[in-house]
Design a protein around this motif. Sequence first.
Motif, mmCIF file in Angstrom:
data_model
loop_
_atom_site.group_PDB
_atom_site.id
_atom_site.type_symbol
_atom_site.label_atom_id
_atom_site.label_comp_id
_atom_site.label_asym_id
_atom_site.label_seq_id
_atom_site.Cartn_x
_atom_site.Cartn_y
_atom_site.Cartn_z
ATOM 1 N N PHE A 161 10.375 -10.291 8.714
ATOM 2 C CA PHE A 161 9.752 -9.204 9.483
ATOM 3 C C PHE A 161 9.859 -7.859 8.759
ATOM 4 O O PHE A 161 8.908 -7.060 8.805
ATOM 5 C CB PHE A 161 10.392 -9.117 10.869
ATOM 6 C CG PHE A 161 9.989 -10.238 11.783
ATOM 7 C CD1 PHE A 161 8.701 -10.322 12.282
ATOM 8 C CD2 PHE A 161 10.890 -11.239 12.122
ATOM 9 C CE1 PHE A 161 8.320 -11.366 13.116
ATOM 10 C CE2 PHE A 161 10.519 -12.289 12.957
ATOM 11 C CZ PHE A 161 9.232 -12.354 13.451
ATOM 12 N N SER A 162 10.978 -7.602 8.100
ATOM 13 C CA SER A 162 11.105 -6.308 7.421
ATOM 14 C C SER A 162 10.165 -6.222 6.221
ATOM 15 O O SER A 162 9.605 -5.151 5.957
ATOM 16 C CB SER A 162 12.555 -6.067 6.994
ATOM 17 O OG SER A 162 13.016 -7.092 6.138
ATOM 18 N N PHE A 163 9.970 -7.319 5.511
ATOM 19 C CA PHE A 163 9.014 -7.295 4.404
ATOM 20 C C PHE A 163 7.601 -7.040 4.927
ATOM 21 O O PHE A 163 6.829 -6.291 4.314
ATOM 22 C CB PHE A 163 9.060 -8.601 3.625
ATOM 23 C CG PHE A 163 8.029 -8.690 2.539
ATOM 24 C CD1 PHE A 163 8.100 -7.885 1.415
ATOM 25 C CD2 PHE A 163 6.957 -9.567 2.656
ATOM 26 C CE1 PHE A 163 7.130 -7.953 0.412
ATOM 27 C CE2 PHE A 163 5.989 -9.648 1.666
ATOM 28 C CZ PHE A 163 6.078 -8.836 0.542
ATOM 29 N N SER A 164 7.269 -7.637 6.060
ATOM 30 C CA SER A 164 5.949 -7.401 6.662
ATOM 31 C C SER A 164 5.770 -5.924 7.002
ATOM 32 O O SER A 164 4.714 -5.324 6.743
ATOM 33 C CB SER A 164 5.783 -8.254 7.919
ATOM 34 O OG SER A 164 5.882 -9.634 7.623
ATOM 35 N N LEU A 165 6.806 -5.324 7.568
ATOM 36 C CA LEU A 165 6.736 -3.903 7.946
ATOM 37 C C LEU A 165 6.630 -3.008 6.716
ATOM 38 O O LEU A 165 5.797 -2.103 6.664
ATOM 39 C CB LEU A 165 7.972 -3.529 8.763
ATOM 40 C CG LEU A 165 8.128 -2.040 9.101
ATOM 41 C CD1 LEU A 165 6.965 -1.561 9.973
ATOM 42 C CD2 LEU A 165 9.459 -1.778 9.781
ATOM 43 N N PHE A 166 7.461 -3.270 5.703
ATOM 44 C CA PHE A 166 7.473 -2.404 4.522
ATOM 45 C C PHE A 166 6.162 -2.509 3.750
ATOM 46 O O PHE A 166 5.635 -1.504 3.263
ATOM 47 C CB PHE A 166 8.653 -2.759 3.620
ATOM 48 C CG PHE A 166 10.003 -2.537 4.257
ATOM 49 C CD1 PHE A 166 10.140 -1.698 5.354
ATOM 50 C CD2 PHE A 166 11.135 -3.170 3.772
ATOM 51 C CE1 PHE A 166 11.368 -1.490 5.953
ATOM 52 C CE2 PHE A 166 12.364 -2.967 4.358
ATOM 53 C CZ PHE A 166 12.490 -2.139 5.455
ATOM 54 N N PHE A 167 5.632 -3.711 3.625
ATOM 55 C CA PHE A 167 4.344 -3.879 2.950
ATOM 56 C C PHE A 167 3.258 -3.100 3.692
ATOM 57 O O PHE A 167 2.414 -2.443 3.075
ATOM 58 C CB PHE A 167 3.982 -5.359 2.875
ATOM 59 C CG PHE A 167 2.715 -5.644 2.120
ATOM 60 C CD1 PHE A 167 2.747 -5.956 0.770
ATOM 61 C CD2 PHE A 167 1.478 -5.597 2.753
ATOM 62 C CE1 PHE A 167 1.580 -6.222 0.071
ATOM 63 C CE2 PHE A 167 0.306 -5.851 2.069
ATOM 64 C CZ PHE A 167 0.360 -6.162 0.719
ATOM 65 N N ALA A 168 3.295 -3.175 5.030
ATOM 66 C CA ALA A 168 2.295 -2.471 5.832
ATOM 67 C C ALA A 168 2.393 -0.967 5.626
ATOM 68 O O ALA A 168 1.375 -0.270 5.486
ATOM 69 C CB ALA A 168 2.484 -2.818 7.304
ATOM 70 N N MET A 169 3.606 -0.434 5.573
ATOM 71 C CA MET A 169 3.777 1.006 5.423
ATOM 72 C C MET A 169 3.347 1.477 4.038
ATOM 73 O O MET A 169 2.934 2.624 3.865
ATOM 74 C CB MET A 169 5.246 1.389 5.678
ATOM 75 C CG MET A 169 5.698 1.151 7.105
ATOM 76 S SD MET A 169 7.445 1.558 7.378
ATOM 77 C CE MET A 169 7.407 3.345 7.262
ATOM 78 N N ILE A 170 3.441 0.609 3.046
ATOM 79 C CA ILE A 170 3.033 0.979 1.690
ATOM 80 C C ILE A 170 1.521 0.850 1.523
ATOM 81 O O ILE A 170 0.884 1.720 0.922
ATOM 82 C CB ILE A 170 3.782 0.108 0.657
ATOM 83 C CG1 ILE A 170 5.279 0.462 0.661
ATOM 84 C CG2 ILE A 170 3.196 0.279 -0.738
ATOM 85 C CD1 ILE A 170 6.136 -0.468 -0.176
ATOM 86 N N LEU A 171 0.925 -0.206 2.062
ATOM 87 C CA LEU A 171 -0.529 -0.372 1.942
ATOM 88 C C LEU A 171 -1.261 0.689 2.759
ATOM 89 O O LEU A 171 -2.226 1.304 2.295
ATOM 90 C CB LEU A 171 -0.939 -1.774 2.392
ATOM 91 C CG LEU A 171 -2.383 -2.181 2.090
ATOM 92 C CD1 LEU A 171 -2.602 -2.252 0.576
ATOM 93 C CD2 LEU A 171 -2.717 -3.521 2.726
ATOM 94 N N ALA A 172 -0.840 0.886 4.008
ATOM 95 C CA ALA A 172 -1.280 2.002 4.864
ATOM 96 C C ALA A 172 -2.793 2.100 4.998
ATOM 97 O O ALA A 172 -3.345 3.198 4.997
ATOM 98 C CB ALA A 172 -0.707 3.325 4.346
ATOM 99 N N ASP A 173 -3.484 0.970 5.125
ATOM 100 C CA ASP A 173 -4.935 1.022 5.321
ATOM 101 C C ASP A 173 -5.394 -0.261 6.017
ATOM 102 O O ASP A 173 -5.160 -1.368 5.503
ATOM 103 C CB ASP A 173 -5.663 1.183 3.982
ATOM 104 C CG ASP A 173 -7.127 1.543 4.160
ATOM 105 O OD1 ASP A 173 -7.472 2.717 4.017
ATOM 106 O OD2 ASP A 173 -7.920 0.635 4.462
#
Length: 608
Positions: free
Chosen positions: A313-325
């Motif tokens: 779950f944390s990898f999913s969140l961090f990837f989302a915050m970096i992609l940000a689109d």
Amino acid sequence: MSIAVLKKLTLVGDVAAKTEILEAVQGVGAVHLVPLSSRHGSLAMASYDQLKEALAYLNNAPNKRRLQMPTDATQLSEVICQILDSKRLREETLDRIELNRQRIKTLTPWGEFEYPELSKLGGYRLWFYKIPLSKKSVLEGVEIPWKIVNQDHKFYYLVALSKSEPTQEQIPFSRVHVGSLSLSQLRLSREELLVQLENINAERESQTRWILPLTRSLDQTINDAELVTASGMTLDTNACFVLRGWIPESATPQLELLRETLPMAYQLNSVEAEDEPPTLLQNSNRFGGGEEAVSFFQLPGYRSWDPSIMIFFSFSLFFAMILADAGYALLLGGFLGVFWKKMSRSETGIRIRNLAASVIGSAFVYGALVGSYFGITPAADAWLSHLHLLDMNDFKSMMKLSIGAGVLHLVMANIMVAWTDRQSPKMLASIGWILVIGFSFRLWLEYLQVDQFAVMASENAALIASGLLLILLFSSSRKINSVGDLAIRLFDGVKALYGLSKAFGDVLSYMRLFALGLSSASLAVTFNNLAVEARDSVSAGGFILFTLIIVLGHGLNFVLGIMSGVIHGLRLNLLEFYNWGVKGEGYPFKAFKNQGQYAGRSFNTRKE
């Protein structure tokens, strides 16, 4: 979502029935063997290597027959020989085709001709050279008969006439080897080779009907080799043999069934303090993608905890915050949909597929929250604007969000360490770190809200001080039997307090979530603006420039976003988080089991 509880297995069996007992244990597929003897069996089987090579050749064929069990009365050994012969012939044919292509390419500048018989030329031979255009003046000193038959933008193509190869002094250039065949002969040979390759490929497609029996044979070959290896790991006497290993507690009832039907007995013991058992993670395929990352990086020790679902779950969140689109997330979702069926063919593929789905879903939700769709923010009256709750340009809020994610991540790591050490006083040291990290963040938030801030007046300062005291007193497990032991223990606590700088640095590392997300969103907006300006400033071809900038710009930003999300998302999980949350490194549980189609009969520790 845990580490399997293991039991130490000691099995004693009748040596006369050793093979039968080992086959039964292999069928259970739940025992990690511990060698009691150095008589290791060899896995290096010539038949295995040949079988694997033949199967790989068929599996890589672009066109395959429907999988079936052929009715041909042919020995598999003969089939393997035929397949390998076809493989070698195909490789030779491909090499000859490539050589033919190179010959044609080399000979083409000299044109179509055939060599006359040597006697008709009075013993003279033709010698071929490529002369750089700038070196033509050198030819004036060449006394051997020569003629330029062609030229291009770089070279003159020269033919010289001589009975023996001219020396470097006679013609100061390197000779070109064009072969003995003419262009027409080479082209005819190429057609023959291509026809031969088509026949070989057709034969290969026909041979793919043997994939299923060969796969089963390969599995059985591996199983037999594993059985030989296991047999060499036992301690044998004239009457009995002893097998030692580790088995999951949930699989022990299957041993009782074996004991009732085979001449064997066994004993199960709990893990003792001096034991170092292997680590067997238990995760469902739904959240097992985190286990794949954990197993690749560093397997936790048996007495630690399983961080797989946390990393999922944390990898999913961090990837989302970096992609940000959200637009990029939809594009990724399209790619996942294309490969969804292909990734569903294996357990590992299913796990990675589910992790990818979680990552993409999180990226879409976060992209909608920050209001970015390929760098375009929805208009205020659009329904998508109701989802736009975060402002990427609000640096203070986004910094709080990023650092807050880091604080929560490290606090969760220490909570799990405290739970693991719950029967030890060292648990209090982890609680101390939870207090220090958590309430330092809360203290910082209070500081941002007021102009004049008295640190010592805040209740957070008292809680932070309590945490520091717990770290000082309980970071060491040294027993206190004297004043010297107390002094050394306090010294260990002081050394542990040096981790404050590490904690500060690790928390700040999570600011990369905001920085990378902002750069990704800013690049998307920049490429959109550049594309619009190019379209409006060029009357003819403006739309082409617009399209090129949009495609190339967003393509570059898309690739960079994915790379950043994967690299930094994994880094924050497998470095910062791991350093705080996982103590000790384990080694994997390797079950002695059947392979391939037999695997269905083996013990499966993974929950569905």
